[in-house]
Design a protein around this motif. Structure first.
Motif, PDB file in Angstrom:
ATOM      1  N   SER A 346      52.775  29.806 -11.777  1.00 26.53           N
ATOM      2  CA  SER A 346      53.636  28.695 -11.351  1.00 26.53           C
ATOM      3  C   SER A 346      53.625  27.577 -12.385  1.00 26.53           C
ATOM      4  O   SER A 346      54.666  26.964 -12.672  1.00 26.53           O
ATOM      5  CB  SER A 346      53.188  28.155  -9.988  1.00 26.53           C
ATOM      6  N   LYS A 347      52.467  27.287 -12.972  1.00 23.05           N
ATOM      7  CA  LYS A 347      52.383  26.261 -14.009  1.00 23.05           C
ATOM      8  C   LYS A 347      53.128  26.697 -15.262  1.00 23.05           C
ATOM      9  O   LYS A 347      53.779  25.879 -15.934  1.00 23.05           O
ATOM     10  CB  LYS A 347      50.928  25.972 -14.352  1.00 23.05           C
ATOM     11  N   LEU A 348      53.038  27.964 -15.594  1.00 28.72           N
ATOM     12  CA  LEU A 348      53.713  28.464 -16.788  1.00 28.72           C
ATOM     13  C   LEU A 348      55.229  28.417 -16.617  1.00 28.72           C
ATOM     14  O   LEU A 348      55.960  28.048 -17.553  1.00 28.72           O
ATOM     15  CB  LEU A 348      53.245  29.891 -17.086  1.00 28.72           C
ATOM     16  N   VAL A 349      55.707  28.770 -15.448  1.00 28.33           N
ATOM     17  CA  VAL A 349      57.149  28.684 -15.170  1.00 28.33           C
ATOM     18  C   VAL A 349      57.624  27.244 -15.297  1.00 28.33           C
ATOM     19  O   VAL A 349      58.646  26.951 -15.923  1.00 28.33           O
ATOM     20  CB  VAL A 349      57.458  29.242 -13.764  1.00 28.33           C
ATOM     21  N   GLU A 350      56.867  26.328 -14.702  1.00 32.42           N
ATOM     22  CA  GLU A 350      57.220  24.906 -14.759  1.00 32.42           C
ATOM     23  C   GLU A 350      57.214  24.395 -16.191  1.00 32.42           C
ATOM     24  O   GLU A 350      58.114  23.663 -16.619  1.00 32.42           O
ATOM     25  CB  GLU A 350      56.229  24.125 -13.905  1.00 32.42           C
ATOM     26  N   ALA A 351      56.176  24.774 -16.950  1.00 25.07           N
ATOM     27  CA  ALA A 351      56.070  24.322 -18.333  1.00 25.07           C
ATOM     28  C   ALA A 351      57.209  24.863 -19.183  1.00 25.07           C
ATOM     29  O   ALA A 351      57.781  24.138 -20.012  1.00 25.07           O
ATOM     30  CB  ALA A 351      54.726  24.765 -18.917  1.00 25.07           C
ATOM     31  N   ASN A 352      57.554  26.116 -18.988  1.00 30.20           N
ATOM     32  CA  ASN A 352      58.621  26.725 -19.780  1.00 30.20           C
ATOM     33  C   ASN A 352      59.953  26.025 -19.553  1.00 30.20           C
ATOM     34  O   ASN A 352      60.750  25.851 -20.484  1.00 30.20           O
ATOM     35  CB  ASN A 352      58.734  28.213 -19.436  1.00 30.20           C
ATOM     36  N   LYS A 353      60.208  25.591 -18.325  1.00 28.58           N
ATOM     37  CA  LYS A 353      61.454  24.893 -18.029  1.00 28.58           C
ATOM     38  C   LYS A 353      61.530  23.551 -18.761  1.00 28.58           C
ATOM     39  O   LYS A 353      62.627  23.064 -19.061  1.00 28.58           O
ATOM     40  CB  LYS A 353      61.573  24.663 -16.521  1.00 28.58           C
ATOM     41  N   GLN A 354      60.366  22.959 -19.041  1.00 25.96           N
ATOM     42  CA  GLN A 354      60.347  21.647 -19.685  1.00 25.96           C
ATOM     43  C   GLN A 354      60.436  21.737 -21.205  1.00 25.96           C
ATOM     44  O   GLN A 354      60.627  20.715 -21.874  1.00 25.96           O
ATOM     45  CB  GLN A 354      59.077  20.896 -19.280  1.00 25.96           C
ATOM     46  N   LEU A 355      60.300  22.933 -21.754  1.00 20.25           N
ATOM     47  CA  LEU A 355      60.381  23.093 -23.200  1.00 20.25           C
ATOM     48  C   LEU A 355      61.831  23.105 -23.674  1.00 20.25           C
ATOM     49  O   LEU A 355      62.719  23.582 -22.965  1.00 20.25           O
ATOM     50  CB  LEU A 355      59.698  24.398 -23.628  1.00 20.25           C
TER      51      LEU A 355
END
Length: 456
Positions: A346-355
């Motif tokens: 879930s953190k990785l999905v969220e982080a990827n969206k912010q890149l």
């Protein structure tokens, strides 16, 4: 009326002939003074007093934690609690809380070593101000960003905090570049899981009837149990029935081995602790006190304790003990281990969206490894598999770093920490960092593997 409404004049200092309990850590001192200067003297004095009163009133039972979790601090100003512990470590160690402090001091020590590096980061002062005031209740994310930013500065990158863009939603945290290599970095700090918190809450409710019953006997006991099923599936009377059966048998110890749990129940010999207390007061909570009381020290300690005590003049210390009823417990079911081995997806999905889409992306995820070796090995395997199979949805995410931190307050040291870093890269280029550790000083010896594998 509370006796803690007014603190003594030397509340935040050592007596002229007093020896500091933990020595002196110059890196922690530098970090604390840096944060205090950014906060402002008057603001810090006000928040320090509020934090100290909450701590001491919680210790003596005047202000129980309304959440039922037994916390000594106000979650709305967690940063002030951190800073209080950091200042106390060096300047007034009689107020330092070793169990929670071991999670904060490694971070403060690392920040203290890297203040000059952080001051080279564009936008650092603004980010620090946001951490101290706006994000006071959730400082872990900002502190983790500081650790990551400092790591890139140490290796020669130009680093800047990416400015917030109103109307665009959340963006990434850091922009770094060196010799033409440009990266966009997003940092995520994982907190302890809800499953873990629910488990602890359920265990408190299971233990209370048994504990109340045992306290009424005026005798001392230690239950040391590993549970083979999920905690929330245990019958409500299970621990009470164990306690009443053991007391009725009038025996000194008993081995438990059933479908729900295994371990031991024993009458507790308080003489080692009483002997230690006859020579000096002992800080509580603390690993040394627990070691005298229970006869051993454990790194990952889940402990519920009721004891009849007499406080020292400073109620952070104990002068006498007359009775103790303790539960040491481990959640050892395979189902519970699997659920606590939380994935980072879930953190990785969220982080990827912010890149962004126009720069090579890096994600750094920080997580506490506090669940014991079995939990951490399971979580490590799940994370490694998930990250390797992660779909970036077209984003140029090339590197994912997972930083596992395992702090400890042991009977030998005020604080210590193990740090493990794993990474996944989807690029043939070299890693952007040579030293992958954020807290451990670069001159310390390293080894391959993970810190929970038991290797020397």
């Amino acid at each position: 009326m509370s006796r803690l409404l007014h603190f003594p004049p030397d509340m935040y200092e050592l007596a002229p002939d007093e020896v500091a309990l933990f020595g002196h850590d110059p890196d922690i001192k530098r970090c604390v003074e840096h944060f205090k200067a950014a906060m402002g003297h008057d603001e810090w004095i006000k928040r320090r007093d509020i934090t100290a009163k909450r701590f001491y009133q919680s210790l003596i039972g005047e202000q129980p934690d309304p959440t039922g979790a037994g916390k000594f601090y106000d979650g709305k100003d967690l940063f002030a609690w951190y800073l209080f512990l950091g200042e106390a470590f060096n300047d007034h160690p009689q107020n330092y809380e070793v169990v929670f402090g071991c999670r904060v001091m490694p971070v403060f020590s690392a920040v203290g070593r890297n203040i000059e590096n952080l001051q080279k980061v564009v936008g650092y002062e603004e980010r620090l101000n946001r951490l101290i005031f706006k994000e006071r209740g959730q400082p872990n994310g900002g502190l983790f960003e500081f650790l990551v930013a400092a790591a890139y500065v140490r290796e020669g990158y130009q680093v800047s905090f990416h400015p917030e863009e109103p109307g665009r939603g959340r963006t990434h945290d850091l922009d770094v570049n060196r010799s033409g290599r440009r990266f966009a970095i997003e940092c995520k700090r994982m907190e302890s899981g809800q499953y873990h918190e629910n488990e602890r809450k359920w265990m408190r409710s299971l233990w209370k009837p048994a504990s109340d019953f045992l306290v009424r006997t005026s005798e001392s006991f230690c239950f040391d149990l590993t549970f083979k099923v999920e905690i929330d599936t245990i019958p409500k009377r299970f621990l009470f029935d164990l306690a009443s059966d053991f007391v009725a048998k009038k025996i000194d110890n008993q081995i438990i081995h059933g479908d729900l749990a295994y371990g031991t129940i024993r009458r507790l010999d308080l003489s080692p602790l009483k002997a230690a207390l006859s020579e000096s007061s002992w800080m509580h909570p603390g690993p040394k006190y627990n070691n005298f009381l229970l006869g051993s020290y454990r790194r990952y300690e889940s402990l519920l304790l009721a004891h009849k005590i007499r406080f020292a003049e400073n109620p952070h210390f104990i002068d006498e003990v007359d009775q103790a009823v303790a539960l040491r417990w481990v959640s050892g079911s395979d189902m519970a281990i699997g659920k606590k081995a939380r994935d980072v997806m879930s953190k990785l999905v969220e982080a990827n969206k912010q890149l962004p889409e126009d720069a090579v992306g890096i994600v750094h995820i920080g997580l506490d490894a506090l669940g014991g070796d079995a939990v951490e090995q399971r979580r490590f395997d799940k994370i490694r598999t998930s990250v390797a199979n992660f779909d970036t949805d077209g984003k140029p995410l090339r590197y994912v770093f997972c930083h596992y931190f395992s702090p400890e307050a042991s009977i030998e040291e005020a604080w210590a920490i193990d740090e493990t870093t794993s990474y996944h890269k989807a690029s043939t280029a070299r890693l952007p960092l040579h030293n992958l550790f954020l807290i451990t000083p670069g001159e310390e010896p390293m080894r391959s593997g993970v810190h929970w594998d038991g290797a020397k």
